[in-house]
Design an enzyme around this catalytic site. Structure first.
Site, short mmCIF file in Angstrom:
data_model
loop_
_atom_site.label_atom_id
_atom_site.label_comp_id
_atom_site.label_asym_id
_atom_site.label_seq_id
_atom_site.Cartn_x
_atom_site.Cartn_y
_atom_site.Cartn_z
CB SER A 52 -0.89 0.04 1.29
OG SER A 52 -1.60 1.32 1.43
CE1 TYR A 103 -4.06 -1.82 5.14
CE2 TYR A 103 -3.50 0.76 4.72
CZ TYR A 103 -3.93 -0.59 4.43
OH TYR A 103 -4.05 -0.85 2.89
#
Length: 700
Positions: free
Chosen positions: A577, A590
């Protein structure tokens, strides 16, 4: 006991209501499809059918007789109208004046295009004269196991006479071609009341003046042979009786999960190969039998069987009673090399001055006592079909050796078919393989938007794909959708929790059994959470780390083990990501886990380089459409963080990007494809951002 005829006789599938109103060519298609729908009649691509139909000549407007016959490379079970070649019968008959004798028969194939009716682009096969010169309107040629069992027996002529009397004749072995077409014509003229002929070591020809009568004859003749064989073999031990006992199903698959990647590594020197495993009752009966090795060395008889399965199989030195798998794996290189040397010697003994160069010397079929049969080919469908053909050969050997003495094709005849210049020309006309042909990919998070899009991209380039996901329901939806588009041969799925070591190992073992190994891992399983650090629970933190860090470690470790067993290199792609490089508010768990992914990939790139295993990272950002992690709470949390609503979040992400564009699953899939393909074969340890531009995520 013999088991091949435990099933009932062939059903007559002709439906008068369905056939009503069909034209002669449509009846040919109908007859072909119902014949090819049963593998006991003929296997995939085997046999051919024809009809002589009166058509209007587009040049003269006159009625002319046209031969409709299965075109080159077709399959009667799945053929459509455009799969038939169409040729003027008067021109086919005129070719007889050009025929210079058996030593020149191959040149007759070059004349067939000149006989084409209606500018039909479908190429005529070498079997065209066999149908053209039979003086009946409808002709079937099939490779039924029961018939080939008779045809491959040492005294096949006598057996044919005993079973059929004068109804069905017999012709000695002759390679398919123009001369055999003339033989059939002569037989028909000499035996006007015969309904067909058995070709030694080959198959069956039947004929009639209507489509239904021809179909009925074919089914009836096969069933007569089936009944005769059953009467004489019932209660007899097959292949001399059992020598080994089968392992149970789980043990068989465990053996194959280790054996297939090792074989795959050895046989993929010229190009990657894909495997298929068969442990059906017929296969187990054969590989466990006393006479298996003696029969296997004889090879197959029917040319269609032989072309798919090579001169003979390789019998793996496995003893199910001892469970000597480690010993087998150690000795496998020598076994495979010995097979290659034998194959090269066969080539040298039989080659002609104009023979094509030696082809891949590796076996296609591998017989494993107590376990089953493994086949390897350039793609999954071919590997499966090769296995099906060898099952047909097993059935033939069972019955022929029970009522007579089974005989394979003489070595020189087998070579002359395998290295036939016409077959070589057909191989040279094959289209260039797609960029991921023969590659096998496992995609975690395969039920989600990015995972499914990546799988579709790989499949479109010829890969086989295993979808892995923890969501069984969505996984089935994804598999069904991809199977509908690309066929059931190339798509598999496995329910897998990436945080469970046992589940991960089982998934890779399943991939090894289904396809032979793994070339590409796309580690894409995802989760997302959003909370200020003081509201981030330890459980939430651990969940992110378990799935996004530990999970990526576990699947990569298993991929490394399998890729090293194959010794073929490989490509691992982490879908990380933008947040692994650029911090975001209220997402510490995250972002940290994604950063861990990226650094793990760098470490693995260092470890894998010496084995040719490349490890790269794709960093998407804000892929909302089709993504499971953007459903429910995470979407609400991110919308709240940025002070917008659900509908405005995608617009916000688009506007904050440098390129002002939304990122879609297909965009990420394209990056995953780049890292899997040969175009990136010199890239490892890299990061490719697919985020429409984010300066904070620049890697330099």
């Amino acid at each position: 006991m013999l088991k091949s005829f435990d099933n009932p006789l062939l059903d007559n599938r002709w439906d008068d209501a369905a056939a009503k109103g069909m034209s002669e060519s449509e009846l040919l298609l109908y007859r072909s499809n119902i014949l090819g729908s049963d593998k006991r009649v003929t296997n995939y691509g085997g046999g051919n059918t024809s009809a002589k139909v009166m058509e209007t000549d587009p040049l003269t407007g006159e009625e002319v007789e046209v031969l409709w016959v299965k075109g080159s490379g077709g399959d009667i079970g799945s053929i459509k109208m455009d799969g038939f070649a169409t040729l003027y019968m008067d021109k086919l008959n005129a070719l007889k004046s050009l025929y210079r004798g058996v030593e020149y028969e191959d040149e007759m194939v070059g004349y067939l295009p000149h006989c084409t009716f209606g500018l039909n682009p479908r190429a005529a096969s070498i079997d065209t004269p066999l149908h053209a010169y039979v003086p009946r309107k409808h002709v079937d040629h099939v490779h039924a196991d029961a018939i080939i069992a008779i045809a491959a027996s040492k005294n096949s002529k006598e057996l044919t006479q005993e079973i059929f009397g004068d109804r069905i004749g017999w012709l000695p072995w002759k390679r398919p071609g123009y001369e055999l077409g003339l033989w059939l014509e002569k037989f028909c003229h000499d035996n006007p009341d015969a309904d067909g002929v058995v070709l030694e070591s080959h198959g069956l020809f039947t004929w009639a003046d209507t489509a239904k009568e021809c179909y009925d004859t074919t089914i009836d003749v096969i069933n007569r042979a089936t009944e005769w064989l059953h009467e004489r073999t019932s209660g007899m031990p097959a292949f001399g009786g059992a020598k080994h006992d089968s392992l149970d199903k789980t043990e068989r698959r465990n053996v194959v999960a280790r054996l297939m990647p090792a074989i795959r590594g050895f046989v993929s020197g010229n190009q990657h190969m894909v495997g298929h495993f068969d442990d059906s009752p017929a296969v187990l009966e054969f590989v466990n039998s006393q006479n298996m090795e003696d029969l296997a060395v004889l090879g197959t008889s029917c040319p269609d069987h032989f072309l798919r399965t090579k001169i003979r199989p390789l019998v793996v030195d496995f003893n199910p009673a001892k469970g000597n798998l480690d010993e087998v794996l150690t000795g496998l290189p020598a076994q495979i090399e010995s097979y290659r040397e034998d194959y090269a010697a066969y080539y040298e003994r039989c080659k002609h001055d104009d023979s094509p160069a030696l082809r891949d010397p590796n076996a296609v079929v591998y017989l494993v006592p107590g376990v089953g049969m493994i086949t390897f080919a350039k793609d999954k469908a071919t590997a499966r079909i090769s296995g099906e053909f060898y099952v047909n050969a097993i059935n033939v050997m069972r019955e022929a050796s029970a009522v007579s003495e089974y005989q394979g094709l003489p070595e020189q005849e087998a070579f002359d078919i395998e290295y036939w210049l016409l077959e070589e020309a057909k191989l040279q006309r094959m289209p260039k393989p797609k960029s991921l042909a023969s590659r096998v990919a496992l995609v975690t998070g395969g039920a989600g938007g990015i995972g499914a899009a990546t799988a579709q991209r790989y499949l479109s380039e010829g890969a086989c794909v295993v979808l892995a996901d923890i969501d069984a329901d969505n996984l089935k939806v994804a598999q069904d959708s991809l199977t509908q588009s690309y066929g059931k041969d190339v798509v598999r799925s496995v329910v897998m929790d990436v945080t469970n070591e046992e589940a991960v190992a089982k998934a890779f073992a399943e991939a090894a059994v289904e396809f032979g190994g793994i070339d590409i891992l796309v580690s894409n399983a995802g989760i997302a959470s959003s909370a200020p650090v003081e509201e981030t629970s330890l459980a939430l933190w651990n969940k992110n780390m378990e799935i996004l860090s530990t999970g990526y470690f576990l699947v990569s470790r298993e991929a490394f083990r399998l890729m090293r067993a194959q010794s073929m290199g490989g490509s691992i792609v982490f879908v990380a990501s933008k947040n692994g490089l650029a911090a975001s508010p209220n997402a510490s768990a995250y972002c940290t886990a994604k950063a861990s992914e990226i650094h793990l990939a760098r470490c693995l790139a260092l470890e894998g380089a010496e084995a040719g295993i490349r490890v790269n990272v794709v960093n998407p950002d804000a892929v909302l459409r089709g993504s499971k992690i953007w459903e429910g709470e995470w979407l609400d949390q991110r919308a709240s963080t940025y002070g917008t609503d659900k509908d405005g979040l995608e617009e916000m992400y688009r506007e904050r990007s440098m390129l002002k564009r939304s990122v879609l699953p297909e965009d990420v899939a394209e990056a995953c494809y780049f890292f899997a393909a040969e175009t990136s074969s010199k890239s490892t340890g890299n990061i490719l951002n697919v985020d429409a531009g984010n300066v904070q995520a620049f890697t330099r």
